[in-house]
Design a protein around this motif. Structure first.
Motif, short mmCIF file in Angstrom:
data_model
loop_
_atom_site.label_atom_id
_atom_site.label_comp_id
_atom_site.label_asym_id
_atom_site.label_seq_id
_atom_site.Cartn_x
_atom_site.Cartn_y
_atom_site.Cartn_z
N UNK A 1 36.63 43.79 48.69
CA UNK A 1 35.31 44.70 48.62
C UNK A 1 35.73 45.39 47.24
N UNK A 2 34.63 45.87 46.79
CA UNK A 2 34.72 46.44 45.63
C UNK A 2 33.61 47.62 45.55
N UNK A 3 34.05 48.84 44.90
CA UNK A 3 32.96 49.91 45.00
C UNK A 3 33.03 50.57 43.38
N UNK A 4 31.85 50.68 43.08
CA UNK A 4 31.84 51.51 41.56
C UNK A 4 30.77 52.91 41.88
N UNK B 1 36.84 51.39 42.89
CA UNK B 1 37.76 51.17 44.05
C UNK B 1 37.63 49.67 44.23
N UNK B 2 38.98 49.06 44.62
CA UNK B 2 38.93 47.53 45.09
C UNK B 2 40.04 47.38 46.11
N UNK B 3 39.77 46.69 47.13
CA UNK B 3 40.49 46.09 48.05
C UNK B 3 40.43 44.61 48.02
N UNK B 4 41.32 43.89 47.60
CA UNK B 4 41.37 42.39 47.78
C UNK B 4 42.74 41.78 48.17
N UNK B 5 42.83 40.74 48.32
CA UNK B 5 43.79 40.09 48.92
C UNK B 5 45.04 40.18 47.94
N UNK C 1 44.94 46.14 45.10
CA UNK C 1 44.23 47.00 45.59
C UNK C 1 44.52 48.37 44.89
N UNK C 2 43.51 49.01 44.77
CA UNK C 2 43.66 50.53 44.14
C UNK C 2 42.23 50.90 43.22
N UNK C 3 42.72 51.91 42.50
CA UNK C 3 41.35 52.61 41.75
C UNK C 3 41.64 52.46 40.30
N UNK C 4 40.22 52.37 39.48
CA UNK C 4 40.42 52.30 38.28
C UNK C 4 39.30 53.20 37.54
N UNK D 1 47.35 51.81 41.33
CA UNK D 1 47.59 50.51 42.01
C UNK D 1 48.21 50.83 43.20
N UNK D 2 47.68 50.29 44.29
CA UNK D 2 48.19 50.40 45.60
C UNK D 2 49.09 49.03 46.05
N UNK D 3 48.47 47.75 45.64
CA UNK D 3 48.86 46.66 45.91
C UNK D 3 48.62 45.65 44.86
N UNK D 4 49.57 44.83 44.19
CA UNK D 4 49.74 44.02 43.25
C UNK D 4 50.49 42.69 43.66
N UNK D 5 49.92 41.45 43.70
CA UNK D 5 50.50 40.28 44.30
C UNK D 5 50.09 39.43 43.07
#
Length: 176
Positions: free
Chosen positions: A130-133, A143-147, A150-153, A171-175
């Motif tokens: 999901x992405x929100x601008x 704001x982005x939440x993906x597999x 996840x985080x904000x820019x 960045x909350x999650x980075x894989x």
């Protein structure tokens, strides 16, 4: 007005890119009133409504996928679900000073999309998410939440890679 749009190409990033050989049936209707004009757009890809007043675009909605486009009380809302979206391609389109979209005065814009194949340009795919601008006065808040990410820019207006306006990221999650 109805058209299958065959012979019309759209040179924009996905999900709005369309080759001229492809068909995309589209219906456009116009509703004049004492307060201005309202345009409604329907296709297999999206549905939308735009309200114009004497000064230009007042408010509008573009909704991708199933469901109903709901005109916001103000600004522009972009909602729904799309197959693919490249965040950096769209950001570069609006940042390009030679592009008519970059110099236009837009009402406040908000975007909330579910994306099956989300990518960040040359950085690669980040998966389903999901992405929100939200448009702010001096920047876009993303704001982005993906597999995989996840985080904000925070992207300043007229941002260019290696330019003088830095990005701010949380960045909350980075894989990778």
């Amino acid at each position: 007005v109805y058209s299958d749009l065959q012979g019309v190409g759209v040179d924009l990033p996905a999900p709005l890119h369309k080759a001229s050989k492809d068909k995309l049936p589209l219906t456009l209707s116009w509703h004049p009133s004492h307060r201005g004009q309202r345009f409604a757009l329907r296709s297999q890809l999206l549905q939308g409504e735009m309200q114009l007043n004497n000064e230009g675009l007042e408010r509008g909605v573009v909704h991708f996928g199933g469901g109903k486009a709901v005109l916001p009380s103000q600004g522009i809302a972009i909602t729904g679900k799309v197959a693919q979206l490249d965040v950096l391609e769209w950001q570069q389109l609006f940042a390009d000073s030679d592009n008519a979209l970059a110099g236009s005065q837009w009402p406040t814009t908000q975007l909330a999309l579910a994306v099956e194949e989300l990518s960040l340009g040359g950085l690669g795919q980040v998966g389903t998410g999901d992405i929100a601008f939200t448009q702010e006065e001096r920047a876009w808040q993303l704001q982005m939440q993906s597999e995989r990410l996840s985080g904000e820019l925070w992207v300043p207006n007229q941002y260019q890679p290696r330019g003088d306006r830095p990005l701010t990221a949380h960045v909350d999650k980075l894989i990778w």
